[in-house]
Motif scaffolding. Sequence first.
Motif, PDB file in Angstrom:
ATOM      1  N   ASP A 129      -3.722  -0.699  11.777  1.00 24.27           N
ATOM      2  CA  ASP A 129      -4.938  -0.805  10.947  1.00 24.27           C
ATOM      3  C   ASP A 129      -5.313   0.543  10.331  1.00 24.27           C
ATOM      4  O   ASP A 129      -5.693   0.628   9.158  1.00 24.27           O
ATOM      5  CB  ASP A 129      -6.112  -1.409  11.748  1.00 24.27           C
ATOM      6  N   LYS A 130      -5.146   1.609  11.135  1.00 25.93           N
ATOM      7  CA  LYS A 130      -5.432   2.950  10.598  1.00 25.93           C
ATOM      8  C   LYS A 130      -4.447   3.300   9.488  1.00 25.93           C
ATOM      9  O   LYS A 130      -4.804   3.961   8.508  1.00 25.93           O
ATOM     10  CB  LYS A 130      -5.292   4.001  11.706  1.00 25.93           C
ATOM     11  N   LEU A 189       0.833  -1.210   0.000  1.00 29.97           N
ATOM     12  CA  LEU A 189       0.000   0.000   0.000  1.00 29.97           C
ATOM     13  C   LEU A 189       0.866   1.258   0.000  1.00 29.97           C
ATOM     14  O   LEU A 189       0.548   2.235  -0.690  1.00 29.97           O
ATOM     15  CB  LEU A 189      -0.949  -0.019   1.204  1.00 29.97           C
ATOM     16  N   ALA A 190       1.965   1.235   0.748  1.00 31.73           N
ATOM     17  CA  ALA A 190       2.865   2.403   0.749  1.00 31.73           C
ATOM     18  C   ALA A 190       3.496   2.580  -0.633  1.00 31.73           C
ATOM     19  O   ALA A 190       3.632   3.710  -1.130  1.00 31.73           O
ATOM     20  CB  ALA A 190       3.942   2.234   1.820  1.00 31.73           C
ATOM     21  N   ARG A 226      -6.396   4.752   0.939  1.00 35.89           N
ATOM     22  CA  ARG A 226      -7.371   5.765   0.523  1.00 35.89           C
ATOM     23  C   ARG A 226      -7.039   6.290  -0.882  1.00 35.89           C
ATOM     24  O   ARG A 226      -5.915   6.715  -1.129  1.00 35.89           O
ATOM     25  CB  ARG A 226      -7.331   6.925   1.525  1.00 35.89           C
ATOM     26  N   GLY A 227      -8.012   6.231  -1.774  1.00 36.86           N
ATOM     27  CA  GLY A 227      -7.807   6.775  -3.125  1.00 36.86           C
ATOM     28  C   GLY A 227      -7.042   5.846  -4.059  1.00 36.86           C
ATOM     29  O   GLY A 227      -6.834   6.172  -5.227  1.00 36.86           O
ATOM     30  N   ARG A 265       4.881  11.460   9.398  1.00 37.87           N
ATOM     31  CA  ARG A 265       4.344  12.784   9.760  1.00 37.87           C
ATOM     32  C   ARG A 265       3.715  13.456   8.541  1.00 37.87           C
ATOM     33  O   ARG A 265       2.670  14.101   8.641  1.00 37.87           O
ATOM     34  CB  ARG A 265       5.467  13.670  10.337  1.00 37.87           C
ATOM     35  N   GLN A 266       4.354  13.291   7.383  1.00 38.02           N
ATOM     36  CA  GLN A 266       3.815  13.867   6.143  1.00 38.02           C
ATOM     37  C   GLN A 266       2.460  13.232   5.811  1.00 38.02           C
ATOM     38  O   GLN A 266       1.506  13.928   5.452  1.00 38.02           O
ATOM     39  CB  GLN A 266       4.819  13.610   5.016  1.00 38.02           C
ATOM     40  N   LEU A 267       2.360  11.904   5.973  1.00 32.87           N
ATOM     41  CA  LEU A 267       1.095  11.208   5.698  1.00 32.87           C
ATOM     42  C   LEU A 267       0.002  11.704   6.648  1.00 32.87           C
ATOM     43  O   LEU A 267      -1.148  11.919   6.244  1.00 32.87           O
ATOM     44  CB  LEU A 267       1.305   9.690   5.858  1.00 32.87           C
ATOM     45  N   GLU A 268       0.369  11.908   7.914  1.00 30.05           N
ATOM     46  CA  GLU A 268      -0.609  12.427   8.881  1.00 30.05           C
ATOM     47  C   GLU A 268      -1.096  13.814   8.460  1.00 30.05           C
ATOM     48  O   GLU A 268      -2.296  14.111   8.523  1.00 30.05           O
ATOM     49  CB  GLU A 268       0.030  12.509  10.281  1.00 30.05           C
ATOM     50  N   THR A 269      -0.174  14.658   8.018  1.00 33.07           N
ATOM     51  CA  THR A 269      -0.544  16.020   7.614  1.00 33.07           C
ATOM     52  C   THR A 269      -1.446  15.985   6.381  1.00 33.07           C
ATOM     53  O   THR A 269      -2.454  16.687   6.307  1.00 33.07           O
ATOM     54  CB  THR A 269       0.735  16.844   7.314  1.00 33.07           C
ATOM     55  N   GLU A 270      -1.094  15.129   5.419  1.00 35.62           N
ATOM     56  CA  GLU A 270      -1.873  15.065   4.170  1.00 35.62           C
ATOM     57  C   GLU A 270      -3.283  14.541   4.390  1.00 35.62           C
ATOM     58  O   GLU A 270      -4.204  14.890   3.666  1.00 35.62           O
ATOM     59  CB  GLU A 270      -1.168  14.138   3.163  1.00 35.62           C
ATOM     60  N   THR A 271      -3.459  13.648   5.388  1.00 37.04           N
ATOM     61  CA  THR A 271      -4.743  12.952   5.531  1.00 37.04           C
ATOM     62  C   THR A 271      -5.539  13.381   6.762  1.00 37.04           C
ATOM     63  O   THR A 271      -6.698  12.995   6.909  1.00 37.04           O
ATOM     64  CB  THR A 271      -4.506  11.433   5.642  1.00 37.04           C
TER      65      THR A 271
END
Length: 276
Positions: A141-142, A13-14, A149-150, A69-75
Amino acid sequence: MKAAVVGAGVMGLATGRALKHRGHDVVVYEQFEPGHKRGSSHGRSRIFRLAYAEEEYVRLAQEALGLWRQLETETGETLLELNGLLEIVRSLDQSTAATLEACGVEWHRLDREEAERRYPIRVAEGSFAVLQPEAGIVRADKALATLARGLDVRYETRVHPDELAADVVVVTAGSWVNELLDDPLPVKVTRETVCYFRPENGRPIPSLVSFKPDSHTHDMYSLADPVHGLKVGAHHAGPEVDPNEPGEPEARLIEQIANWARETYRLAEPEPVAAE
Ligand SMILES: Cc1cc2nc3c(=O)[nH]c(=O)nc-3n(C[C@H](O)[C@H](O)[C@H](O)COP(=O)(O)OP(=O)(O)OC[C@H]3O[C@@H](n4cnc5c(N)ncnc54)[C@H](O)[C@@H]3O)c2cc1C
């Protein structure tokens, strides 16, 4: 470019998300349903740490921290929960402190009393803790749901790279990888057992590892679990298995894990509340 990814664990997924962000047309194929428990990426938490004995792994983990951290900010999702990582050791040499120092990672030595004051743990006489504060858990899981997503993920679709009409195929098939490659990788598939416990209330649950005597190899590991409180496992202790055969937790490992959990944590209940 048309890209196919085989396997929708965290690696697939990454990879799919990164390829999509670079403008490629990506499909991810997964043989099982979302959240299945047959691979390595399911469940609620995994240890996230910068503390590795090898400098190259520390550098990779530092890069990964920025990317989480970037993934958290984007989502808008919170994926990391950082209560710190404790290495319980008898000498500083046994810990990753020297590597952390070389890589500029913050760490502290906590004597036995201080570690027991801050966390609901028991530290054996003669041992102490090395705390690496910028560590803890990733909400597994999150993280999978957020990475997916997407993305075009085709679940319950078992594929072979040769049958895919794509310019490039990335194989992230975990335990099944050698069913898909012409040149086998040195992979040994084991079935691991983890247990869940209810710790005493009130203080934060760190990620915590203990070491085999005279080595940098983890023996036992533990981390926060968002439902029961504490998750504990024995590192690479399970039997070698065929990943296509479902299996049950091992009784001998449940006993080993429960003994270690009782010695290491202040538990509200001495027995595991769940095992998988
Ligand atoms: C018990 C346990 C505890 C762990 N704890 C930690 C930890 O605390 N911290 C940490 O950093 N790491 C931890 N790890 C390691 C980490 O979880 C794994 O490195 C990671 O999940 C591997 O992800 P993956 O995507 O490579 O593999 P997987 O999650 O196994 O994904 C591979 C996927 O490929 C699919 N697949 C295979 N063949 C095909 C096919 N032909 N067609 C379609 N789909 C296919 C499979 O169904 C599977 O979903 C732990 C691992 C285990 C087992």
